[in-house]
Design a protein around this motif. Structure first.
Motif, mmCIF file in Angstrom:
data_model
loop_
_atom_site.group_PDB
_atom_site.id
_atom_site.type_symbol
_atom_site.label_atom_id
_atom_site.label_comp_id
_atom_site.label_asym_id
_atom_site.label_seq_id
_atom_site.Cartn_x
_atom_site.Cartn_y
_atom_site.Cartn_z
ATOM 1 N N GLU A 86 -9.501 -8.045 -1.715
ATOM 2 C CA GLU A 86 -9.722 -8.304 -3.183
ATOM 3 C C GLU A 86 -8.280 -8.228 -3.979
ATOM 4 O O GLU A 86 -8.421 -9.233 -4.760
ATOM 5 N N LEU A 87 -7.502 -7.434 -3.836
ATOM 6 C CA LEU A 87 -6.245 -7.462 -4.346
ATOM 7 C C LEU A 87 -5.491 -8.823 -3.990
ATOM 8 O O LEU A 87 -4.901 -9.584 -4.570
ATOM 9 N N TYR A 90 -1.714 -2.419 -13.376
ATOM 10 C CA TYR A 90 -0.694 -2.808 -12.430
ATOM 11 C C TYR A 90 -0.985 -2.560 -11.116
ATOM 12 O O TYR A 90 -0.694 -3.016 -10.210
ATOM 13 N N SER A 91 -2.194 -1.792 -10.958
ATOM 14 C CA SER A 91 -2.539 -1.096 -9.784
ATOM 15 C C SER A 91 -4.097 -1.024 -9.241
ATOM 16 O O SER A 91 -4.693 -0.980 -10.267
ATOM 17 N N VAL A 92 -4.577 -1.298 -8.089
ATOM 18 C CA VAL A 92 -5.926 -0.799 -7.318
ATOM 19 C C VAL A 92 -5.442 0.455 -6.927
ATOM 20 O O VAL A 92 -4.499 0.867 -6.353
ATOM 21 N N VAL A 93 -6.329 1.654 -7.234
ATOM 22 C CA VAL A 93 -6.362 2.947 -6.943
ATOM 23 C C VAL A 93 -7.316 3.238 -6.095
ATOM 24 O O VAL A 93 -8.842 3.024 -6.352
ATOM 25 N N ILE A 104 -1.763 -1.252 -3.745
ATOM 26 C CA ILE A 104 -2.911 -0.400 -3.580
ATOM 27 C C ILE A 104 -2.142 1.124 -3.767
ATOM 28 O O ILE A 104 -1.390 1.118 -2.783
ATOM 29 N N LEU A 105 -2.574 1.786 -4.490
ATOM 30 C CA LEU A 105 -2.213 3.122 -4.703
ATOM 31 C C LEU A 105 -3.111 4.218 -4.058
ATOM 32 O O LEU A 105 -4.251 4.116 -4.555
ATOM 33 N N ILE A 158 0.936 -1.168 -0.011
ATOM 34 C CA ILE A 158 -0.089 -0.079 -0.163
ATOM 35 C C ILE A 158 0.833 1.327 0.093
ATOM 36 O O ILE A 158 1.685 1.452 0.857
ATOM 37 N N SER A 159 0.816 2.079 -0.757
ATOM 38 C CA SER A 159 1.542 3.079 -1.292
ATOM 39 C C SER A 159 1.056 4.473 -1.738
ATOM 40 O O SER A 159 -0.051 4.424 -2.217
#
Length: 354
Positions: free
Chosen positions: A321-322, A301-304, A276-277, A257-258
């Protein structure tokens, strides 16, 4: 031997890409020195690498009203004179900038000394420092193809972003030992940026009880953001900032997470880490992280999650989910044709050195 003077500061994101270039520059015969601010994070990072460091006066460039806006231009002016003097004495063949407010006086000082300047813009759109500096630069290296249209004068070159080779050589077992994890659970790494994120820190800590039932948590929370009441929390390891241990910690993570700074998201892409962004909102930034995150979401590439949409329920549901669909994100990242930023940028430096 040729000499390069590097600059950039204000956050680790303006420093660590410079360090990614140093081994290759030294390999081809460059002596590396650095100009930065007197008290910025860059001073500690660069001096720890035994690189000669010249501190200068620097004023912060702000897009909002602050009384310091009246005094800081004089600090910038002083920094220009200091940079001019250092560069005239040291006579580098080229200056390389990674941006941040300290870079502006250095770039102008180089221009006045007729020294070529290469700068790099990580984000989709140029930051304020790079917008001010671009007219004095020889070339502007960019990470995203979309960035080229924002750079005037045919100066933009698509190079990608420099990734430190050591970030790819971590050891998961070392990280588990460092964090003193006793149970073999999947690991979530939280990165709020080198200065930390109060919002993300609080959200994670509010949900620690549930998260540590299923995951081990590594939390890089930023300077002065350690919660002493959680120091002995089972399955939870917190750090203000990590340097040498970062490759091991990144290697150990099953999910990340970032924030959505360009440097960290391209490291996550290189490492193929499902993530997760949570980009900085437009209330507290110029919106560059929102654009970066949107690009990575579009590529799969990412979940946002936008900061203003985030709450405990959404955070937990997106994590689960991720984790369930992590292979899908890894497959998408494996298809990436990301450029080798280090070699591309070093070739530009070689080409334009005096």
């Amino acid at each position: 031997m040729k000499k390069i003077i590097m600059t950039g500061g204000g956050s680790a994101g303006h420093v660590t890409p410079n360090l990614a270039l140093v081994p290759e520059l030294k390999k081809i015969g460059y002596e590396v020195e650095y100009i930065g601010s007197k008290n910025g994070i860059e001073k500690q990072i660069i001096e720890s690498q035994n690189i000669k460091y010249y501190p200068i006066s620097s004023g912060k460039l702000r897009r909002y009203f602050d009384l310091k806006n009246f005094s800081d231009p004089f600090k910038v002016l002083k920094g220009i004179f200091q940079s001019f003097s250092i560069l005239r004495r040291e006579k580098p063949n080229i200056v390389f900038s990674k941006g941040g407010f300290v870079s502006v006086p250095v770039i102008i000082g180089a221009h006045l000394n007729k020294i070529p300047v290469i700068t790099h813009e990580s984000d989709m759109t140029p930051g304020l420092a790079n917008r001010i500096s671009a007219p004095y630069c020889t070339k502007v290296c960019v990470t995203f193809p979309e960035s080229i249209k924002h750079i005037k004068g045919d100066k933009a070159i698509l190079t990608g972003t420099p990734i430190r080779t050591e970030i790819l050589k971590g050891n998961r077992e070392k990280a588990i030992k460092l964090c003193k994890f006793k149970e073999n659970k999947p690991i979530i790494l939280i990165i709020g940026g080198s200065l930390g994120s109060k919002f993300i820190n609080e959200l994670i800590r509010e949900n620690l009880e549930e998260l540590t039932n299923k995951f081990n948590i590594i939390h890089i929370c930023g300077k002065s953001n350690i919660d002493n009441s959680l120091k002995n929390k089972h399955g939870y390891a917190q750090f203000e900032y990590v340097s040498e241990e970062l490759p091991d910690i990144m290697k150990s993570a099953d999910l990340v997470i970032s924030r959505a700074g360009a440097n960290v998201i391209f490291e996550l892409l290189a490492l193929k880490k499902p993530n997760i962004l949570i980009p900085l909102s437009k209330k507290s930034s110029r919106g560059d992280q929102i654009l970066n995150a949107a690009s990575f979401k579009k590529s799969g590439y990412s979940v946002v999650i936008q900061e203003e949409d985030l709450n405990n329920k959404i955070l937990l549901s997106k994590i689960y989910e991720l984790y369930k669909n992590s292979n899908k994100y890894i497959e998408n990242m494996n298809k990436s044709d990301g450029k080798d930023g280090v070699l591309n940028i070093v070739n530009i430096i070689k080409k334009y050195s005096k």
